[in-house]
Write a protein that holds these residues in place. Structure first.
Motif, PDB file in Angstrom:
ATOM      1  N   UNK A  28      18.498  80.492 128.524  1.00  0.00           N
ATOM      2  CA  UNK A  28      19.652  80.145 129.355  1.00  0.00           C
ATOM      3  C   UNK A  28      20.932  80.042 128.526  1.00  0.00           C
ATOM      4  N   UNK A  29      20.823  79.603 127.279  1.00  0.00           N
ATOM      5  CA  UNK A  29      21.999  79.530 126.414  1.00  0.00           C
ATOM      6  C   UNK A  29      22.551  80.921 126.114  1.00  0.00           C
ATOM      7  N   UNK A  30      21.673  81.842 125.792  1.00  0.00           N
ATOM      8  CA  UNK A  30      22.117  83.208 125.516  1.00  0.00           C
ATOM      9  C   UNK A  30      22.842  83.782 126.732  1.00  0.00           C
ATOM     10  N   UNK A  31      22.276  83.558 127.917  1.00  0.00           N
ATOM     11  CA  UNK A  31      22.900  84.055 129.138  1.00  0.00           C
ATOM     12  C   UNK A  31      24.238  83.378 129.402  1.00  0.00           C
ATOM     13  N   UNK A  32      24.321  82.083 129.146  1.00  0.00           N
ATOM     14  CA  UNK A  32      25.540  81.333 129.453  1.00  0.00           C
ATOM     15  C   UNK A  32      26.691  81.661 128.505  1.00  0.00           C
ATOM     16  N   UNK A  33      26.371  82.212 127.326  1.00  0.00           N
ATOM     17  CA  UNK A  33      27.402  82.468 126.331  1.00  0.00           C
ATOM     18  C   UNK A  33      27.637  83.955 126.100  1.00  0.00           C
TER      19      UNK A  33
END
Length: 241
Positions: A28-33
């Protein structure tokens, strides 16, 4: 870098567990950034909210809900942005030496209980009992103004991360580490940051982790270096340009 917090065999209120939580948060972090325009704190808050939405059937209000440290290093035009939440450090090698970016607020709370854990050798019943008491007490103040902050169920934790930006021309290389890897310098005093970066250049993360394990093997019960466990998870990302 995400490092899941130990549960000390206590209940978490979640049927999935810490490894699942860390894996979901990473994705989710990779997607959010994906956009460099997104502030790191906003990306982390969005990721925390999305992970919480993946398991609403779990008791996300439990003080032991799965949680993790976070360290993010992002390169963008002319700068390196960083975010640290809890004790996984980012280390810059610059023209004037080394800069350690970390968040050690957890070390400032419950000093007497921490000292009690460190009085006993690891793998003893006394050590395990003291560790469970410490973790139980830490949970009560985790992600509260009176305690320290980690990535958990609430996006509020992202607002308490330590963030900043460094001009790219001031940085030669960087390492993002779990505390299980950084302790060769910070806890054991068996290397300097200069020596760590030499290891990373010549042998990669494997060489650094092997050096950590070699040091720990000389003190398996924590007499020389009192600690929570004989060896902790060790991971390293090394970047140079």
């Amino acid at each position: 870098m995400l490092d899941g917090l130990s549960t000390a065999d206590l209940d978490t209120g979640c049927r999935h567990g810490v490894p699942w939580y860390v894996a979901q948060l990473g994705g989710q972090l990779v997607a959010a950034l994906t956009s460099q325009e997104t502030p790191l704190t906003v990306g982390l808050a969005n990721a925390l909210e999305r992970v919480a939405a993946l398991h609403p059937e779990c008791d996300l209000a439990s003080p032991g809900t799965p949680s993790a440290t976070v360290a993010i290093l992002r390169q963008r035009a002319g700068f390196f942005d960083h975010l640290v939440l809890a004790d996984s450090p980012i280390v810059f090698e610059g023209l004037q030496g080394f800069t350690v970016l970390t968040d050690l607020r957890v070390d400032e709370v419950l000093p007497d209980m921490r000292a009690e854990v460190e009085r006993y050798e690891t793998h003893t019943p006394e050590h395990q009992a003291a560790l469970r008491r410490l973790v139980t007490a830490q949970r009560r103040i985790r992600n509260t103004p009176d305690g320290y902050w980690v990535a958990g169920a609430s996006p509020e934790a992202a607002a308490h991360a330590r963030v900043g930006s460094t001009p790219a021309e001031e940085v030669r290389a960087a390492a993002v580490l779990s505390d299980g890897a950084s302790r060769l310098v910070t806890e054991y005093g068996m290397a300097t940051w200069s020596e760590v970066f030499t290891m990373l250049r010549t042998g990669g993360p494997q060489e650094l982790i092997a050096a950590v394990r070699k040091a720990e093997a000389t003190d398996p019960t924590g007499r020389r270096w009192p600690r929570y466990k004989s060896g902790d998870d060790a991971a390293v990302a090394f970047c140079q340009w």
